[in-house]
Enzyme design. Sequence first.
Site, PDB file in Angstrom:
ATOM      1  N   ARG A 184      -3.997  -2.575  15.474  1.00  0.00           N
ATOM      2  CA  ARG A 184      -3.973  -2.833  16.824  1.00  0.00           C
ATOM      3  C   ARG A 184      -4.491  -1.563  17.583  1.00  0.00           C
ATOM      4  O   ARG A 184      -4.865  -1.953  18.729  1.00  0.00           O
ATOM      5  CB  ARG A 184      -2.492  -2.811  17.162  1.00  0.00           C
ATOM      6  CG  ARG A 184      -1.998  -2.866  18.423  1.00  0.00           C
ATOM      7  CD  ARG A 184      -0.523  -3.165  18.491  1.00  0.00           C
ATOM      8  NE  ARG A 184       0.390  -2.120  17.740  1.00  0.00           N
ATOM      9  CZ  ARG A 184       1.656  -1.721  17.904  1.00  0.00           C
ATOM     10  NH1 ARG A 184       2.351  -2.704  18.978  1.00  0.00           N
ATOM     11  NH2 ARG A 184       2.439  -1.238  17.228  1.00  0.00           N
ATOM     12  N   ASP A 188      -2.809  -7.470  18.167  1.00  0.00           N
ATOM     13  CA  ASP A 188      -1.393  -6.842  18.316  1.00  0.00           C
ATOM     14  C   ASP A 188      -0.361  -7.805  17.605  1.00  0.00           C
ATOM     15  O   ASP A 188      -0.438  -9.105  17.960  1.00  0.00           O
ATOM     16  CB  ASP A 188      -1.172  -6.694  19.924  1.00  0.00           C
ATOM     17  CG  ASP A 188       0.325  -6.225  20.047  1.00  0.00           C
ATOM     18  OD1 ASP A 188       0.992  -6.093  19.095  1.00  0.00           O
ATOM     19  OD2 ASP A 188       0.584  -5.897  21.056  1.00  0.00           O
ATOM     20  N   LEU A 189       0.070  -7.551  16.423  1.00  0.00           N
ATOM     21  CA  LEU A 189       0.977  -8.558  15.614  1.00  0.00           C
ATOM     22  C   LEU A 189       2.270  -9.076  16.516  1.00  0.00           C
ATOM     23  O   LEU A 189       2.942  -9.892  16.269  1.00  0.00           O
ATOM     24  CB  LEU A 189       1.643  -7.760  14.486  1.00  0.00           C
ATOM     25  CG  LEU A 189       0.455  -7.354  13.231  1.00  0.00           C
ATOM     26  CD1 LEU A 189       0.961  -6.615  12.122  1.00  0.00           C
ATOM     27  CD2 LEU A 189      -0.657  -8.586  12.886  1.00  0.00           C
ATOM     28  N   LYS A 246       6.160  -4.700  -1.867  1.00  0.00           N
ATOM     29  CA  LYS A 246       7.473  -4.279  -1.945  1.00  0.00           C
ATOM     30  C   LYS A 246       8.069  -3.267  -0.646  1.00  0.00           C
ATOM     31  O   LYS A 246       6.951  -2.640  -0.382  1.00  0.00           O
ATOM     32  CB  LYS A 246       7.929  -4.008  -3.225  1.00  0.00           C
ATOM     33  CG  LYS A 246       7.402  -2.736  -3.513  1.00  0.00           C
ATOM     34  CD  LYS A 246       7.909  -2.184  -5.005  1.00  0.00           C
ATOM     35  CE  LYS A 246       8.831  -1.113  -4.395  1.00  0.00           C
ATOM     36  NZ  LYS A 246       8.401   0.174  -3.643  1.00  0.00           N
ATOM     37  N   HIS A 263       3.437  -2.635  -8.080  1.00  0.00           N
ATOM     38  CA  HIS A 263       2.082  -2.552  -8.937  1.00  0.00           C
ATOM     39  C   HIS A 263       2.284  -2.020 -10.302  1.00  0.00           C
ATOM     40  O   HIS A 263       1.162  -1.720 -10.862  1.00  0.00           O
ATOM     41  CB  HIS A 263       1.556  -1.477  -7.950  1.00  0.00           C
ATOM     42  CG  HIS A 263       2.123   0.053  -7.912  1.00  0.00           C
ATOM     43  ND1 HIS A 263       3.282   0.314  -7.006  1.00  0.00           N
ATOM     44  CD2 HIS A 263       1.803   0.913  -8.750  1.00  0.00           C
ATOM     45  CE1 HIS A 263       3.621   1.526  -7.433  1.00  0.00           C
ATOM     46  NE2 HIS A 263       2.833   1.991  -8.136  1.00  0.00           N
ATOM     47  N   LYS A 315      -0.264  -1.835 -14.014  1.00  0.00           N
ATOM     48  CA  LYS A 315      -0.671  -0.658 -14.849  1.00  0.00           C
ATOM     49  C   LYS A 315      -1.339  -0.986 -16.478  1.00  0.00           C
ATOM     50  O   LYS A 315      -0.528  -1.823 -17.043  1.00  0.00           O
ATOM     51  CB  LYS A 315       0.228   0.428 -14.792  1.00  0.00           C
ATOM     52  CG  LYS A 315       0.767   1.003 -13.683  1.00  0.00           C
ATOM     53  CD  LYS A 315       1.578   2.180 -13.636  1.00  0.00           C
ATOM     54  CE  LYS A 315       1.855   2.634 -12.299  1.00  0.00           C
ATOM     55  NZ  LYS A 315       1.108   3.694 -11.765  1.00  0.00           N
ATOM     56  N   GLU A 344       9.148  11.543 -10.599  1.00  0.00           N
ATOM     57  CA  GLU A 344       8.001  12.102  -9.696  1.00  0.00           C
ATOM     58  C   GLU A 344       8.439  13.427  -9.311  1.00  0.00           C
ATOM     59  O   GLU A 344       9.294  13.658  -9.036  1.00  0.00           O
ATOM     60  CB  GLU A 344       8.062  11.106  -8.273  1.00  0.00           C
ATOM     61  CG  GLU A 344       7.717   9.700  -8.617  1.00  0.00           C
ATOM     62  CD  GLU A 344       7.732   8.950  -7.405  1.00  0.00           C
ATOM     63  OE1 GLU A 344       6.612   8.874  -6.753  1.00  0.00           O
ATOM     64  OE2 GLU A 344       8.705   8.308  -7.002  1.00  0.00           O
ATOM     65  N   ASP A 392      14.255   1.214  -3.933  1.00  0.00           N
ATOM     66  CA  ASP A 392      12.541   1.460  -3.785  1.00  0.00           C
ATOM     67  C   ASP A 392      11.993   1.349  -5.266  1.00  0.00           C
ATOM     68  O   ASP A 392      10.800   1.078  -5.343  1.00  0.00           O
ATOM     69  CB  ASP A 392      12.537   2.974  -3.260  1.00  0.00           C
ATOM     70  CG  ASP A 392      11.149   3.301  -3.380  1.00  0.00           C
ATOM     71  OD1 ASP A 392      10.252   2.319  -2.648  1.00  0.00           O
ATOM     72  OD2 ASP A 392      10.671   4.591  -3.424  1.00  0.00           O
ATOM     73  N   HIS A 436      10.387  -1.996  -9.684  1.00  0.00           N
ATOM     74  CA  HIS A 436       9.471  -1.270 -10.850  1.00  0.00           C
ATOM     75  C   HIS A 436      10.416  -1.314 -12.344  1.00  0.00           C
ATOM     76  O   HIS A 436       9.805  -1.944 -13.356  1.00  0.00           O
ATOM     77  CB  HIS A 436       9.007   0.043 -10.661  1.00  0.00           C
ATOM     78  CG  HIS A 436       8.308   0.022  -9.288  1.00  0.00           C
ATOM     79  ND1 HIS A 436       7.243  -0.910  -8.834  1.00  0.00           N
ATOM     80  CD2 HIS A 436       8.042   0.993  -8.404  1.00  0.00           C
ATOM     81  CE1 HIS A 436       6.616  -0.525  -7.828  1.00  0.00           C
ATOM     82  NE2 HIS A 436       7.159   0.397  -7.392  1.00  0.00           N
TER      83      HIS A 436
HETATM   84  C1  BG6 Z   1       6.140   2.846  -4.751  1.00  0.00           C
HETATM   85  C2  BG6 Z   1       7.423   3.722  -4.273  1.00  0.00           C
HETATM   86  O1  BG6 Z   1       6.506   1.839  -5.187  1.00  0.00           O
HETATM   87  O2  BG6 Z   1       5.883   3.458  -6.162  1.00  0.00           O
HETATM   88  C3  BG6 Z   1       7.215   4.965  -4.031  1.00  0.00           C
HETATM   89  O3  BG6 Z   1       7.647   3.049  -3.002  1.00  0.00           O
HETATM   90  C4  BG6 Z   1       6.914   5.863  -5.337  1.00  0.00           C
HETATM   91  O4  BG6 Z   1       8.409   5.839  -3.615  1.00  0.00           O
HETATM   92  C5  BG6 Z   1       5.437   5.029  -5.647  1.00  0.00           C
HETATM   93  O5  BG6 Z   1       6.292   7.023  -5.205  1.00  0.00           O
HETATM   94  C6  BG6 Z   1       5.514   5.289  -7.348  1.00  0.00           C
HETATM   95  O6  BG6 Z   1       4.123   4.835  -7.993  1.00  0.00           O
HETATM   96  P1  BG6 Z   1       3.092   5.434  -9.055  1.00  0.00           P
HETATM   97  O7  BG6 Z   1       2.128   4.648  -9.332  1.00  0.00           O
HETATM   98  O8  BG6 Z   1       2.476   6.583  -8.000  1.00  0.00           O
HETATM   99  O9  BG6 Z   1       4.041   6.167 -10.147  1.00  0.00           O
END
Ligand code: BG6
Length: 487
Positions: A48, A91-92, A145, A175, A179, A213, A232, A237
């Site tokens: 936008r 503009d959504l 997500k 994602h 991996k 992390e 999250d 995951h």
């Molecule tokens: C995301 C989360 O899905 O995955 C983030 O929303 C997180 O909070 C991330 O940091 C971690 O992914 P990766 O591949 O860096 O381990």
Amino acid sequence: MQTDSSFTFVLFGGTGDLSMRKILPALYEAHRAGGMLADSGKIVAVARHIADRAAYIDWVNEHVKPHVSKNGVDETAWASFLDRIEFVKIDLGNPEDFTLLRDALSGRPGIRVFYLATGPSLFVPICRALASVGLNENSRIVLEKPLGYDLKSSNAINDAVGEIFAEEQIYRIDHYLGKEPVQNLLALRFGNVLFEPLWRREWVESIQITIAEELGVEARGDFYDNTGALRDMVQNHLLQLLSIVAMEPPHSMDSDSVRDEKLRVLRALKPIDPRDIGKVAVRGQYHAGVIRGSAVPAYATEPGVKQDSNTETFVAVKVEIENWRWAGVPFFLRTGKRLADRVAEIVVNFRAVPHSALGASALRGGANRLVIRLQPNETIRLYCLAKQPGEGMNLASVHLDLAFDRFFREGQMEAYQRLLLDVINGRLALFVRRDEQEAAWRWVEPILNEWATANKPPKPYAAGTWGPAAASAMLAQHGTCWLEEEN
Ligand code: BG6
């Protein structure tokens, strides 16, 4: 992976963080590798705040290029990648703007992919606007997500999107499933006879899955404070990884065979009794601390976070699976921000030998263990006992090592690259089906509810540590400890 199928990849949220760090770099890598994307395939970015294509290309050069390729940018490939990019200003909030998109896409060959790299509140409005201009035909939709906030809101989104797109057009991305080592776990389990007979309660004592992390919430404080680690990371995951570790051998690798088996695991998760939540789930929040020599601030002082926030940045939870293969085997899942190290791994602890003719050292820990390291340094290690050289029968833990970069020097692919190619080529196996997602929400919901109603602060932990002590105490009750506590 050669392809000649044309496509138009429409990127909503074209100037967002995800587009900048992951999606556009992944498309560039696929382009640079050659032969993965049809020459006629185009990327149409939607945003936008950008005036036109020239301004968008400037933005891509400035913001995306620094995130591209660890091995430097191939300038010729970069230039031809930019040629693939087109731009539509929309503009959504204004559904009439979608006629501009319809016109831009009209007469193009191949499949249309709509990637919604936007907040979930925009999923339904975007889908409805696409349908209103007839763009839901011959198309696939990718949803990032978190899909919803709980079971109810996720169902509401899925119902509304499901009225417009058939389930086989919907690609819910997680994602972690893209991996390489996760894929390799399938190869290890179902391509060898060695592990499968041992992959059950008789031989496995416990399993740990950790995604730790070092990063904090970065620029996402506002989003994160309304989300928390359980939504999250655990609902998606970690439960997806668990379902791949624990699933039965699928009949084939086609999308529904794999997803049916994962679903069976998710449906077999032992429901958590709200009265037991204090015993089987730990939530924490980081305070100020030091990571690799640098001071980092407390979560509650991060931009966008409420000062009195009770949002968790750490979760450890014990999961049980109610089926013949896994009854009684605890699965310990753990994730946190600002921990001591960045590491994602699955640890399968096998039982000790029932009787040791070799002395007590054969019974101690450190061996009979498979560690699948997802990141960094992707490896699979099988720890065994071996005799130390020299006199006497002294045993030591050694490991057989599968370090992917030693065996396979080329062809490694980032998760997003693999998943985007799968969408373009219509492969659904690595995307989450609606029923899987519902089962995962259903399982986490008692924990979410209990934490919301109890209104107690999460347990504090200093940034740069492994989280609250309660997470270690939970494992100690089962006579075990987290992997790093052994070393
Ligand atoms: C995301 C989360 O899905 O995955 C983030 O929303 C997180 O909070 C991330 O940091 C971690 O992914 P990766 O591949 O860096 O381990």
